[in-house]
Structure formats: C-alpha cells, structure tokens
Design an enzyme around this catalytic site. Structure first.
Site, PDB file in Angstrom:
ATOM      1  N   ASP A  73       0.887  -1.192   0.207  1.00  0.00           N
ATOM      2  CA  ASP A  73       0.112   0.038   0.024  1.00  0.00           C
ATOM      3  C   ASP A  73       0.913   1.189   0.114  1.00  0.00           C
ATOM      4  OD1 ASP A  73      -2.019   1.949   0.465  1.00  0.00           O
ATOM      5  OD2 ASP A  73      -2.657   1.098   2.392  1.00  0.00           O
ATOM      6  N   TYR A 166      -6.644  15.319  -7.548  1.00  0.00           N
ATOM      7  CA  TYR A 166      -5.750  14.670  -8.400  1.00  0.00           C
ATOM      8  C   TYR A 166      -5.112  15.469  -9.293  1.00  0.00           C
ATOM      9  CZ  TYR A 166      -4.700  11.307 -12.308  1.00  0.00           C
ATOM     10  OH  TYR A 166      -4.189  10.582 -13.303  1.00  0.00           O
ATOM     11  N   LYS A 170      -0.979  15.853  -9.641  1.00  0.00           N
ATOM     12  CA  LYS A 170      -0.132  15.526 -10.589  1.00  0.00           C
ATOM     13  C   LYS A 170       0.680  16.639 -11.131  1.00  0.00           C
ATOM     14  CE  LYS A 170      -1.242  11.226 -11.401  1.00  0.00           C
ATOM     15  NZ  LYS A 170       0.001  10.261 -11.282  1.00  0.00           N
TER      16      LYS A 170
END
Length: 262
Positions: A73, A166, A170
C-alpha cells in the site's frame, strides 16, 4: 551494419536489467510491465491488488520472462523502501523505476477531506520521492538509472470536475520530475514522465459505455482513445539509451487532444 550507423540505433534490449512497476496489476501499469518483459527485463510488480500483481507476474513467466510480485500500500510511507529492498533482494540490481500507481476517486471539490487529500498526495507524489530516494544507492554505478512517473494531462494541462485533488497531485508530480532531475543528474540518473490523455483502461471504461466513448473521441484529433500500450511505448523510449540525454521532461500522449484551442 556499418559501424558509422550504429550510433543511430536505439537499443530496446533490457535483458538482465531490473524494472520496477508500481500499480502494475492492471491497465497502464500492466501494459508497462508486459512491455518491459517483452524486451527482456526482469520485472518487479508492486500493487495494492496483490492477486492482480501476481496474475501479471504469472502471465510474464508463462511467456518465458522473469517477474516477481509484491502486495503493498503506497499510502504507507514505508512502502517505497520496502519495494526497493524486495526488488534488490530478488534480482540483485535496479535499473528502472516506474511509479505508475495513482489514487483518484471522483470527488466533488466541497467534499474533499483532509484525509482524502493526504492519501492522494501520499500515493501520487510522496511515493515518487520515496522510491527515488530508496533506489538511488541501487542504480548502476557510473550512471544509467532511470526514474519514470506516469503523470497526467489532468492538472498540468487541463482540469475536470471532481478531480481537484488528483489535478493538484499530478501538477506536483511534474514539479517533482523537474526538480529531482536537476538534483540527481550528477549521478547519471534521469527523471522523466509520461502524461496520458484519455486511455482505454478499466477506470476509463467506468465513466460510461460506447456513447460516452464516442463523445470523448470527437474531441481527439486522432479519433480514438489511447491504449495502455501507447503509454508503455513512451516509457520504453524514456528508459532506453536513446533517451540518455533526456531528463526533467514529460511526454504528452493524448492523440492530439490538447492541440485545438478553445
């Protein structure tokens, strides 16, 4: 072949080299793992989906290649070091690290919690730091190590509702690529990434059926969704000798979707 022409050949033979792929159990990661294996690499596949990672490893071994799988993980700060140690123990060397694993649950901006934001950054950005830091002592002496990251056009180039966390991560990935490349260049290590556009993966398929796909393709000059193999091909190039003078860069693989201006 005439010796004067050999300098123009890009050797994609990774025989004897070890390539780590995170998020390699499915989609783009699976394709990256298979592509490197097809070119002779020993592939170490790390994924939260341990059964899926082992299935890809078995697929590679059944085809005559070498592969090892690990369930881990990457939200755990200790996981990157565990991956590097396990790969080094399995194969005795590390040549290429591909951080492809990502976390991106579709979430409206107002519902993004501190915990969700922290997990997104831990997996998408923090793990990239940890993997490169742990891998540096294991890369070939004298240079040649490669750190590659699957980034995205989402964040650095475009934005979509429900993906603010997200997109921010990024954008951070692209900053990591540039800054890390600068700092490890003296060791002969390059750091680069690929920014996929719309790629046909299980996650992409969850957005809708053929009608949704057709609508997406209307905005792509090449008229189709990308395939995971399109991203894998870019990764192969960035890991190859032909990219030895490329560092701190990302390659956009989106079928030309970013070309039309609004």
């Amino acid at each position: 072949m005439n010796a004067s022409l050999t300098q123009y050949r890009n050797d994609l033979d990774f025989t004897g080299r070890t390539v780590i792929v995170t998020g390699g159990a499915s989609g783009i990661g699976r394709s990256i793992a298979l592509a490197f294996a097809a070119h002779g690499a020993q592939v170490f596949i790390a994924d939260l989906n341990g059964d899926g990672a082992e299935a890809v490893g078995a697929e590679i071994r059944a085809a005559g290649g070498s592969a090892t799988a690990l369930c881990c993980d990457l939200a755990d700060p200790a996981a990157p070091g565990e991956i590097i140690r396990a790969a080094a123990d399995a194969y005795g060397r590390i040549d290429v690290v591909v951080h492809n694993a990502a976390y991106f649950p579709l979430t409206p901006f107002a519902e993004i919690t501190p915990a969700l934001l922290a997990k997104t950054f831990a997996i998408n950005v923090g793990a990239a730091f940890g993997l490169l830091q742990a891998a540096l002592p294991h890369f070939p002496a004298g240079g040649g190590g490669r750190m590659l990251v699957t980034s995205s056009v989402t964040g650095p180039r475009v934005a979509y509702p429900g993906l603010a966390h997200y997109a921010a991560s990024k954008s951070g990935v692209n900053g990591f690529i540039r800054a890390a490349a600068l700092e490890v260049a003296a060791q002969g290590v390059t750091v680069n990434g690929v920014e996929p556009g719309m790629i046909r993966t299980p996650a992409q398929d969850n957005l809708g059926g053929s009608e949704v796909t057709a609508a997406l393709c209307q905005g792509i000059p090449l008229g189709r969704l990308g395939e995971p193999a399109d991203i894998a091909a870019a990764m192969l190039f960035l890991a190859s000798p032909g990219a030895s003078y490329v560092t701190g860069q990302t390659i956009i693989v989106d079928g030309g979707a970013l070309l039309p201006e609004a």
